[in-house]
Design an enzyme around this catalytic site. Structure first.
Site, PDB file in Angstrom:
ATOM      1  N   CYS A 101       0.830  -1.207   0.000  1.00 28.55           N
ATOM      2  CA  CYS A 101       0.000   0.000   0.000  1.00 28.55           C
ATOM      3  C   CYS A 101       0.865   1.257   0.000  1.00 28.55           C
ATOM      4  O   CYS A 101       0.583   2.224  -0.723  1.00 28.55           O
ATOM      5  CB  CYS A 101      -0.928  -0.008   1.202  1.00 28.55           C
ATOM      6  SG  CYS A 101      -2.066   1.389   1.260  1.00 28.55           S
ATOM      7  N   CYS A 193      -6.420  -4.156   7.103  1.00 33.41           N
ATOM      8  CA  CYS A 193      -7.600  -3.286   7.074  1.00 33.41           C
ATOM      9  C   CYS A 193      -8.727  -3.837   6.223  1.00 33.41           C
ATOM     10  O   CYS A 193      -9.901  -3.592   6.505  1.00 33.41           O
ATOM     11  CB  CYS A 193      -7.210  -1.890   6.598  1.00 33.41           C
ATOM     12  SG  CYS A 193      -6.735  -1.797   4.859  1.00 33.41           S
TER      13      CYS A 193
END
Length: 359
Positions: A101, A193
């Site tokens: 990410c 997440c």
């Protein structure tokens, strides 16, 4: 300086934004919407962008009196992080999606848009430090995030700012409270997440399906059948589908994964020890590749310890000889090379582990 601050809605990025305002910069806050169904993302200061997090970030921006936007990066996040995560497990690897990410979303897609819009820098709430263009560990060793930032290039780091890396987490929370920020006591989230349930095996199974294979011992004897190599990682002890310990009475662990044949190999704890690592796609954060050998320390997990080693680089492959064996190292993990320094250990390089061998 015109600074875009990535605001997750947590305490760390909120204080980072406040410090940028205090420093006199022209600050704009942005929250990344990373899912078409925001309720599926975990909340928390390390989480990514639920509706609640977006609201928290907006309220902090209001307190700081800075412009605030929500940008939709859901498609890019799915392609570069979630799909990559699934594909890596299909190959029998163990990836770190936070590393991906940072590499592809925050400091590539987001930073690229920021620069295109005329911003000079992107600030985040990561616990890390930059000095003279060199990435270093944070003051708070327990919260240090230089590991997940070690994939950034020198060019990316030139436009990065980490305003809280010189401050312990407890102090950051106290500062947030003093500033009247409602997120001062917001809990951290330490899980992936986009897997709010925490059940990685179920998440992967829903996307990959059943791909049966064998669980075998070191001699190749079949012990059980499994539903896919994506349900396993090197060093795993539970959920192997086998009855009891090995013939020696000791626990058995996953020691090897062959995605091509669907074979999962198990063995004793000593079979997990490795003394040599190789890594692909090396990144040299200072911009200058070293040849070798270089005395260093290596870290192979986001919250793992440092191991003394000697690193070298040749023809796009980063090789590491460990001074003492490490246990349970998996392909797909990121290895980060540090140079010890009293001013803060410096990140020299990172690579994706492609091989681990020897004892």
């Amino acid at each position: 300086m015109r600074v875009l601050v990535a605001m997750s809605g947590g305490v760390d990025s909120s204080v980072a934004a406040a410090r940028m305002v205090d420093a006199g910069h022209d600050v704009v806050g942005v929250h990344l919407a990373l899912s078409a169904t925001p309720g599926t993302l975990r909340t928390g200061s390390r989480g990514c962008c639920s509706k609640e997090d977006a609201g928290d970030a907006r309220r902090v921006a209001d307190v700081l009196d800075i412009p605030f936007y929500v940008w939709d990066f859901a498609d890019r996040f799915k392609e570069d992080v979630i799909d990559d995560f699934v594909a890596s497990y299909e190959r029998g690897e163990t990836p770190n999606p936070c590393v991906r990410c940072n590499e592809k979303i925050k400091f590539s897609a987001l930073a690229g848009r920021a620069l295109a819009l005329g911003f000079d820098a992107l600030a985040t709430g990561h616990y890390a430090r930059l000095s003279d263009g060199r990435l270093r560990r944070a003051v708070d060793a327990d919260k240090d995030q230089s590991y997940v930032l070690a994939v950034l290039t020198a060019q990316q780091l030139r436009h990065a700012v980490f305003p809280i890396g010189d401050t312990p987490k407890a102090q950051i929370r106290a500062e947030a409270a003093e500033r009247g920020l409602a997120v001062a006591d917001k809990p951290d989230s330490h899980d992936i997440c986009f897997i709010p349930s925490g059940d990685t095996r179920a998440f992967l199974g829903a996307r990959i399906g059943v791909r049966r294979g064998a669980v075998v011992d070191a001699g190749g004897t079949k012990l059980a059948e499994h539903e896919g190599v994506h349900g396993f990682t090197i060093g795993q002890r539970k959920g192997l589908g086998i009855a009891g310990p090995g013939p020696d009475g000791q626990p058995r662990y996953v020691t090897g994964i062959d995605a091509a044949t669907g074979t999962v190999r198990v063995g004793g704890a000593e079979d997990l020890d490795v003394s040599r690592l190789t890594g692909e796609r090396p990144v040299f954060t200072s911009g200058a590749a070293f040849g070798g050998p270089v005395e260093c320390q290596v870290q192979v997990r986001a919250h793992g310890g440092l191991a003394d080693a000697v690193a070298s680089h040749d023809a796009g492959v980063l090789s590491v000889e460990l001074r003492a064996p490490l246990r349970g190292v998996a392909a797909g993990q990121t290895m980060v090379i540090y140079r010890p320094d009293p001013e803060g250990d410096e990140v020299l390089a990172s690579a994706t582990i492609s091989g681990a061998a020897g004892r």
